[in-house]
Design a protein around this motif. Structure first.
Motif, PDB file in Angstrom:
ATOM      1  N   GLN A   1      -7.299 -26.055  47.867  1.00 43.74           N
ATOM      2  CA  GLN A   1      -6.946 -24.709  47.412  1.00 43.74           C
ATOM      3  C   GLN A   1      -5.458 -24.485  47.639  1.00 43.74           C
ATOM      4  O   GLN A   1      -4.863 -25.080  48.549  1.00 43.74           O
ATOM      5  N   GLN A   2      -4.879 -23.609  46.844  1.00 42.85           N
ATOM      6  CA  GLN A   2      -3.453 -23.314  46.975  1.00 42.85           C
ATOM      7  C   GLN A   2      -3.247 -21.866  47.395  1.00 42.85           C
ATOM      8  O   GLN A   2      -3.881 -20.950  46.881  1.00 42.85           O
ATOM      9  N   LYS A   3      -2.347 -21.674  48.386  1.00 39.80           N
ATOM     10  CA  LYS A   3      -1.996 -20.336  48.838  1.00 39.80           C
ATOM     11  C   LYS A   3      -0.516 -20.306  49.161  1.00 39.80           C
ATOM     12  O   LYS A   3      -0.020 -21.169  49.892  1.00 39.80           O
ATOM     13  N   ASP A   4       0.171 -19.353  48.581  1.00 40.67           N
ATOM     14  CA  ASP A   4       1.615 -19.207  48.787  1.00 40.67           C
ATOM     15  C   ASP A   4       2.352 -20.512  48.474  1.00 40.67           C
ATOM     16  O   ASP A   4       3.306 -20.907  49.163  1.00 40.67           O
ATOM     17  N   GLY A   5       1.883 -21.199  47.445  1.00 41.87           N
ATOM     18  CA  GLY A   5       2.539 -22.421  46.994  1.00 41.87           C
ATOM     19  C   GLY A   5       2.221 -23.654  47.812  1.00 41.87           C
ATOM     20  O   GLY A   5       2.784 -24.727  47.554  1.00 41.87           O
TER      21      GLY A   5
END
Length: 614
Positions: free
Chosen positions: A163-167
């Motif tokens: 998953q991706q969060k804040d790049g």
């Protein structure tokens, strides 16, 4: 330990920089081996850590800023092999929720040597990359630290969802256990024995603990091992052994290190469950700990003190007293063999002398009075008062007294097969029962003769799967049995658990349960014997290799040291007493002897079938 010769890891520029960043400690200049992460490139296998010495601490490299999904997976798999406390670096590759909830604990999945790499494949959806990690499973280590070899060609397969969060990419679904190659597993973990009682006899239960402090509990290896002992026996051995510790016993809260003091004493603080334990039971508890730790620590352990929850001494046991409580088999007084004229002989060797002290003599009793009887193979009881002999043609099994003369008794059992499928070499167990296998292709059977005198009883062997037992050896502790099983053109070694119906009054229900491979590395097994500390001494060969003799752990986890110059051996015998020499049959030299720390020498030219009691 380590990887196969000639293999190397391809390092991208950033990985080389990470290695250069590994720090040298001020005291001792200890190199901290760092896990590495490729900087770019296509999806490819992630190889195991290569050639790292077991005493070198390895630390992971945290994820780089804006690392790609592939780099995150590669870095996480490497970080799982590190010595970071609580696997902190590995958790940095996980999402916040996954890092909080990931509890691999003591469970480990071990991938086979030769395939000690993870084949990583990425899914095409760039918004939700998903990687598959696969490999050939060698074994698992369960929550009780017990090693279980895998049989067949089972594949490990698990998916890592990112998953991706804040790049920043992170793994949302980490594996439920640590996943290690065989080389990394052997670098990080070490085999130890913990000990439990089967009746009045102490039994070794092999497990694995971390070489250094456990990342999760921060316990040193000795404390890890004692904790594992208190948690109870492995699932495989559990049905036939008991622990003397009260249920729920733990180390006193906060205990992270146990060490032997200047008086060679180990002091073990325990929880309140033991506070009112009677002295005899407490001494059995201390005996379990003393035997468990004495091969683990670098220091000699002469005494174990058990402490109540308030720190006062509950009881203590010395090494001498523990030896009596452990009720191990007596040290053998003689070695035995079959001479060139098919007679059972015995000899006594003085390990302090270079030459044989006395010439071999025929065993006393009916055999010496019946020179016409030809011995094919034999076993001698632990008290050396009786011998079980198989006739040279492989048909008859006889039990003879070695203390009084008399006529040859009738056979207790007559085999159905003929040479080379006649009765196998018999074996005595610690309870005084006699075991023998009939590998007759039409009706292969394992027989047990209660006390060496009763009617033969057919023994059920679960998991035999159509194989024929051609070799059998009961362990000195009486709860395990090693079996050489012939199937098609291969002879393999297995260990089984001997289950006795204690208190049920039906002695015929004795069975052998849960066969497990004891030498999965060997393509063919020629001979075997139990050896000290629950190990096996095995003559056999790996695929494409020559026949060798080497020590193996009975759980099938590791090949130990080989016997020097042990070529041309066809039979071997070892004693539970480590001061006694290994005795073997050499095709060229006859009966040969290997004292501890010495070289092979011929004892009896032309002899065969070496025997220690048991």
């Amino acid at each position: 330990m380590g990887a196969e010769p000639g293999r190397s890891r391809r390092l991208a520029p950033r990985a080389l920089g990470a290695l250069r960043a590994c720090a040298f400690g001020a005291a001792g200049l200890l190199l901290a081996g760092c896990a590495s992460m490729p900087d770019h490139g296509e999806v490819r296998p992630v190889e195991a850590s290569q050639g790292v010495d077991s005493q070198v601490r390895v630390f992971g490299v945290p994820p780089a800023d804006k690392a790609s999904p592939q780099e995150i997976v590669d870095g996480f798999l490497e970080a799982m092999t590190s010595d970071d406390p609580q696997l902190q670096t590995a958790r940095k590759y996980l999402t916040e929720d996954a890092a909080k909830n990931w509890k691999p604990g003591a469970a480990v999945t071990v991938l086979a040597a030769g395939l000690d790499r993870f084949s990583v494949q990425g899914e095409k959806d760039p918004a939700a990359p998903r990687f598959k990690i696969t490999g050939k499973m060698l074994a698992t280590v369960d929550e009780r630290s017990a090693y279980q070899p895998e049989t067949g060609d089972r594949r490990y397969e698990e998916f890592l969802q990112l998953q991706q969060k804040d790049g920043q990419w992170r793994i949302a679904t980490p594996p439920s256990s640590l996943v290690l190659s065989e080389s990394d597993f052997q670098r990080i973990y070490r085999p130890v024995n913990k000990y439990y009682f089967a009746g009045s006899t102490l039994v070794a239960d092999p497990v694995y603990v971390r070489q250094r402090s456990d990342p999760d509990s921060r316990m040193d290896p000795t404390t890890q091992t004692v904790t594992s002992l208190l948690n109870g026996p492995s699932k495989w051995l559990g049905p036939v052994v008991t622990s003397s510790f009260p249920t729920g016993t733990e180390l006193r809260e906060g205990t992270k290190s146990l060490s032997v003091d200047g008086q060679n004493t180990l002091r073990v603080p325990l929880s309140k469950q033991v506070d009112d334990t009677p002295e005899p039971l407490c001494q059995r508890m201390a005996t379990q700990i003393l035997y468990t730790v004495k091969d683990l620590t670098g220091s000699r352990v002469d005494r174990v003190d058990l402490l109540r929850s308030d720190g006062t001494t509950l009881c203590q046991v010395t090494e001498v007293a523990a030896a009596t409580i452990a009720n191990r088999p007596p040290s053998p007084g003689h070695q035995y063999y079959v001479d060139a004229e098919d007679r059972l002989q015995r000899l006594q060797l003085d390990p302090n002398r270079e030459e044989q002290q006395d010439p071999p003599t025929p065993v006393p009793g009916p055999l010496s009075g019946n020179p016409a009887f030809k011995v094919g193979s034999a076993a001698v009881s632990y008290d050396e008062k009786r011998a079980a002999v198989v006739s040279e043609d492989g048909h008859g099994l006889y039990v003879v007294n070695l203390t009084t003369a008399g006529a040859m008794p009738p056979p207790l059992l007559t085999g159905k097969g003929a040479k080379p499928n006649g009765l196998a070499t018999p074996t005595w167990d610690a309870a005084g029962d006699l075991w023998v296998a009939d590998p007759d292709p039409q009706d292969p059977t394992l027989w047990r003769i209660p006390h060496g005198t009763g009617a033969p009883e057919r023994v059920e062997v679960s998991g035999l799967a159509g194989g024929r037992i051609t070799g059998v050896k009961a362990s000195p502790d009486g709860v395990r049995i090693a079996l050489v099983v012939a199937k098609e053109s291969r002879k393999s070694l297995y260990t089984g658990r001997i289950e006795r119906p204690d208190g049920k009054g039906d002695s015929s229900a004795v069975s052998v349960r849960e066969l497990r491979p004891a030498a999965p590395q060997l393509a063919d097994v020629t001979a075997m014997s139990w050896a000290p500390r629950g190990r096996l001494l095995v003559v056999g060969r790996e695929s494409g290799m020559v026949v060798q003799a080497r020590y193996l752990l009975a759980d099938g986890s590791m090949v130990g040291g080989g016997l020097p110059g042990a070529t041309g051996l066809v039979a071997v015998a070892a004693s539970e007493d480590e001061k006694k020499p290994v005795v073997a049959e050499s095709l060229e030299d006859g009966i040969v002897w290997l004292p501890p720390g010495a070289q092979w020498r011929t004892v009896v030219a032309g002899g065969r079938a070496p025997i220690y009691p048991g």
